[in-house]
Write an enzyme that holds these catalytic residues in place. Structure first.
Site, PDB file in Angstrom:
ATOM      1  N   ASN A 102       0.477  -1.221   0.099  1.00 15.96           N
ATOM      2  CA  ASN A 102       0.285  -0.055  -0.448  1.00 15.96           C
ATOM      3  C   ASN A 102       0.970   1.394   0.127  1.00 15.96           C
ATOM      4  O   ASN A 102       1.298   1.885   1.451  1.00 15.96           O
ATOM      5  CB  ASN A 102      -0.549  -0.086   1.116  1.00 15.96           C
ATOM      6  N   ASP A 150      -8.777  10.890  -8.736  1.00 14.05           N
ATOM      7  CA  ASP A 150      -9.176  10.058  -7.881  1.00 14.05           C
ATOM      8  C   ASP A 150     -10.926   9.752  -7.644  1.00 14.05           C
ATOM      9  O   ASP A 150     -11.676  10.088  -8.150  1.00 14.05           O
ATOM     10  CB  ASP A 150      -9.403  11.429  -6.381  1.00 14.05           C
ATOM     11  N   ASP A 178     -13.206   9.307  -5.496  1.00  8.00           N
ATOM     12  CA  ASP A 178     -14.553  10.594  -4.532  1.00  8.00           C
ATOM     13  C   ASP A 178     -14.637  11.320  -6.020  1.00  8.00           C
ATOM     14  O   ASP A 178     -15.185  11.816  -4.960  1.00  8.00           O
ATOM     15  CB  ASP A 178     -13.593  10.508  -3.179  1.00  8.00           C
ATOM     16  N   PHE A 208       3.414   9.386   3.621  1.00  8.17           N
ATOM     17  CA  PHE A 208       1.883   8.714   2.995  1.00  8.17           C
ATOM     18  C   PHE A 208       0.812   9.664   2.652  1.00  8.17           C
ATOM     19  O   PHE A 208      -0.530   9.878   2.988  1.00  8.17           O
ATOM     20  CB  PHE A 208       0.872   7.835   4.141  1.00  8.17           C
ATOM     21  N   ASN A 209       2.399  10.737   1.714  1.00  8.65           N
ATOM     22  CA  ASN A 209       1.033  11.804   0.910  1.00  8.65           C
ATOM     23  C   ASN A 209       2.101  12.338   0.315  1.00  8.65           C
ATOM     24  O   ASN A 209       2.860  11.693  -0.071  1.00  8.65           O
ATOM     25  CB  ASN A 209       1.472  13.155   2.316  1.00  8.65           C
ATOM     26  N   GLU A 254       2.635  12.548  -3.785  1.00 10.10           N
ATOM     27  CA  GLU A 254       2.779  11.802  -4.512  1.00 10.10           C
ATOM     28  C   GLU A 254       2.535  13.649  -5.466  1.00 10.10           C
ATOM     29  O   GLU A 254       3.739  12.902  -6.299  1.00 10.10           O
ATOM     30  CB  GLU A 254       1.983  10.695  -4.954  1.00 10.10           C
ATOM     31  N   ASP A 255       1.265  13.753  -5.449  1.00  8.36           N
ATOM     32  CA  ASP A 255       1.070  14.595  -6.435  1.00  8.36           C
ATOM     33  C   ASP A 255       1.978  15.543  -6.497  1.00  8.36           C
ATOM     34  O   ASP A 255       2.228  16.537  -7.553  1.00  8.36           O
ATOM     35  CB  ASP A 255      -0.603  15.122  -5.925  1.00  8.36           C
TER      36      ASP A 255
END
Length: 763
Positions: A575, A596, A598, A681-682, A684-685
């Site tokens: 993950n 995304d 969502d 855990f954040n 990447e963009d």
């Protein structure tokens, strides 16, 4: 004296019975006027606001065709366009966007128009070349070596009749250059059957409007033609000629003959030459029955593996619904027999959003010099009569909303009659002469029966007021409900009249459509999001495939997802947010939309973004701008607006070049950045934005496209958003900004203003 008394009595009775009419002056008239102005003003305000939000000016535009252009207008006959297929035989044809690059290698490394996708010829193709067109249909090929000529019906938006247009291709049919109008007559022309005979090129278009089947000969191919002769004095439609066993066989439909079933009739004629004379087949009509049997021709007959085939069109559900192919088993002067065979053309499941989603009625196949086969098909996203039906429903809806306004007036006591009271009793204010009174009593204006009927109708308003008391709770609820339904009906009427067919068409680039791969990353807790996401976005016109990056938990079966395009679930070993930009050799398009799971926005917004990316494939093109200043503090879009510029685009909804972006992200240069993404855990963009800026030098690396206000974030309803705690999320991203600035340089010296595009899509 007796007559005078009787007359005075009649005057008195009339006055007493209808004295309420005197109340219909002064203040009552003003009240009614203000009531209608208020109601219709409210309806107009709500309906215009709805239209402004739901139907932006660009909806329905296929290629930035000027709004003042005469072409590409809605047409009651449809919105036909032409697509290309390739294969090893007429029965293994696949659309151009799915064929191997070995057969058609167009713009592979040259531009963002790759891969070229259907349709390859549209009304915009003609209109932007100076030949106004509402649609193109009925395609016929003529092959000269490696050059292909395509003849077709061009619906002229000025004369509203069909002309015969022609286009040329020198790359196996992938791209077409409109050459002009080959044949224009004072009557409607279509179905331009073109063929060669004894070294001469002939065209036999449909001219049933004048009751003749005409043959033209090319004087200066392909744009100059001369009438050679009239073959038959019959109004045949969609006629073709097949050569078989030394004779020529003419297939056509005569819908004017007695007892002929429209679109269900077929006749055969034969001759020793295509110039005639023609003799009728012994068993004419060959067909005369149901419209779905494929009796009406749908293209040129063809020979394959020693077998002769006829192409027909199924008009059962509506005109030109689908193509049917028949193997001719017996063709002689006395007998005819055919059996249907399977064609196996790949058809879209996107409905109106696909160029041929609702019908296709013409099929042409030819063998290329390379040995492969090319198929030409016309298709439509709406049915015949769609425009008329929508406009009719629209005005009916508006009429219903007006009726509800009158009902409100009845219940509130503002409107007291359905028909003018003078129609009922012929009451006149002031003094009247005996002559006028006599004309009333004699029924000079209206008969007694009609006046009594009007009087009964005018009893309805007080009757309704007796049923519904406006001051009661039920009355107030009823009035509010009536008002709400009226508003909804007015919006419905506007949507039918001005909202178009409901189809979302692609915005072409350099006159051509293309496709992209949609990529999203998710996990088991967000499965309900994914199902809704796939069902919606798979229907967008330019989506070729959906790739689901599955980060955690057991993945779903592909069969659980309702998709109009192929879906591939890529299960990752761990993950990590870095998985979003892993190199994927199975992606077959140059463009990728990282979106995304969502985020829900309209297909038109997606198509708009794709069009902008195709103009600038070297950039990140997306819908969510951010601005990073010297403080390296992460902020939302409001901060970028306050600074009137942006220097970063979030990849939660962004187009990119798959090969360039993924290769850049997985490079050795980005290794330390990827490790920091895993740690937090954040971000990447954010990392990809720094890498793009670093690779672009001083050139612009990002491009903004403004979405509509109707974009929905479904994570707010699920509680499983990664960035649910905004403050903590922003703190992490601020740390990322500082770290990535140390590794790859600052973004703060870059700033691109909003509103730089001429189309206003980045305001």
């Amino acid at each position: 004296m007796e007559v005078t008394t009787e007359t005075s009595s009649l005057h008195k009775n009339v006055h007493n019975r209808y004295r309420y009419l005197s109340d219909y002056g002064g203040s009552s008239t003003v009240r009614r006027f203000m009531f209608f102005v208020s109601c219709f003003g409210l309806y107009a305000l709500v309906a215009s606001t709805y239209a402004w939000l739901a139907f932006p000016p660009h909806i329905g535009r296929t290629d930035h065709v000027s709004s003042s252009s005469l072409g590409c207008r809605e047409d009651n006959e449809g919105s036909w366009s032409v697509g290309v297929y390739y294969g090893d035989s007429p029965f293994t044809l696949k659309p151009i966007e799915t064929v191997s690059l070995g057969m058609v290698n167009v713009w592979r490394n040259e531009s963002a128009a790759w891969p070229v996708a259907n349709p390859v010829l549209t009304c915009a193709s003609l209109t932007n070349s100076g030949f106004p067109s509402n649609f193109v249909a009925d395609p016929f090929l003529y092959v000269q070596g490696d050059t292909l000529y395509l003849f077709f019906e061009n619906k002229n938006p000025i004369t509203l009749q069909g002309d015969i247009g022609v286009a040329e291709s020198t790359d196996k049919g992938a791209t077409w250059k409109p050459l002009g109008i080959a044949l224009d007559e004072p009557w409607h022309l279509s179905f331009p059957f073109v063929f060669n005979y004894n070294g001469q090129i002939y065209m036999m278009p449909e001219s049933n409007q004048i009751g003749e089947l005409r043959l033209y000969r090319a004087v200066n191919f392909p744009l100059s033609w001369k009438l050679e002769k009239v073959l038959l004095q019959k109004p045949l439609v969609d006629s073709t000629i097949i050569r078989h066993q030394g004779n020529y066989w003419l297939f056509g439909s005569d819908h004017s003959s007695f007892g002929a079933k429209k679109n269900g009739q077929l006749e055969i004629w034969y001759s020793t030459t295509p110039l005639g004379p023609w003799k009728p087949h012994k068993k004419n009509p060959i067909y005369n029955g149901k419209r779905n049997v494929g009796a009406r021709n749908g293209g040129r007959g063809f020979l394959h593996d020693g077998n002769l085939y006829r192409v027909g069109q199924d008009c059962g559900e509506n005109y030109g619904k689908r193509i049917r192919v028949f193997k001719i088993e017996t063709l002689s002067k006395e007998e005819y027999r055919e059996v249907q065979v399977t064609l196996n053309l790949d058809m879209s499941r996107k409905g109106k959003n696909s160029w041929n989603g609702l019908r296709h009625h013409q099929f042409e196949v030819a063998q290329l010099s390379s040995g492969g086969y090319i198929g030409i098909v016309d298709g439509d996203r709406v049915t015949s009569g769609d425009l008329f039906h929508r406009v009719l429903l629209g005005y009916v809806s508006l009429l219903a909303s007006i009726t509800l306004v009158l009902l409100l007036g009845f219940l509130l006591g503002i409107v007291n009659c359905i028909v003018p009271s003078t129609w009922c009793v012929n009451y006149y204010a002031g003094k009247r002469t005996d002559a006028l009174l006599n004309s009333e009593t004699d029924g000079f204006f209206l008969s007694d029966k009609l006046r009594r009927m009007c009087s009964r109708l005018n009893r309805v308003p007080p009757f309704l007021r007796g049923l519904v008391k406006p001051s009661s709770k039920f009355g107030k609820l009823s009035l509010g409900l009536i008002l709400l339904v009226g508003v909804l009906l007015s919006c419905l009427g506007i949507s039918y009249i001005y909202g178009g067919s409901g189809a979302v068409e692609p915005y072409t680039f350099k006159g051509h459509a293309s496709q992209f791969t949609l990529v999203t990353m998710t996990y088991d807790a967000r499965l309900w999001n994914l199902k809704m996401y796939v069902k919606h976005y798979s229907r967008c016109a330019s989506v070729k495939e959906i790739v689901v990056i599955w980060n955690k938990g057991p993945p779903p079966e592909v069969t659980e997802l309702d998709s109009a395009v192929p879906v591939r679930i890529r299960v990752e070993k761990r993950n990590s947010l870095n998985n979003r930009f892993n190199v994927d050799p199975l992606i077959t398009t140059r463009a990728v939309l990282e979106l995304d799971d969502d985020i829900m926005m309209s297909c038109d917004e997606i198509e708009k973004g794709f069009r902008v990316w195709r103009e600038h494939p070297e950039r990140l093109v997306g819908f969510y701008p951010r601005y990073v200043d010297q403080t390296m503090t992460y902020s939302g879009e409001k901060f970028a607006r306050s600074r009137e510029g942006y220097n970063m685009i979030l990849t939660g909804a962004a187009f990119m070049d798959a090969g360039f972006a993924f290769g850049l992200y997985q490079s050795d240069e980005a290794k330390l950045g990827r490790e920091f993404v895993d740690e937090k855990f954040n971000c990447e963009d954010v990392l990809l934005n720094f890498l793009y800026a670093n690779a672009s030098g001083s050139a612009k690396a990002v491009e903004y496209v403004r979405p509509s206000a109707l974009v929905l974030d479904t994570s707010k309803f699920s509680g499983v958003a990664i960035s649910g705690d905004t403050d903590q999320h922003y703190r992490k991203r601020s740390q990322c900004l500082r770290r990535f600035s140390e590794l790859y340089g600052s973004l703060s010296d870059r700033r691109w203003e909003f509103g730089g595009r001429k189309d206003g899509w980045d305001l």
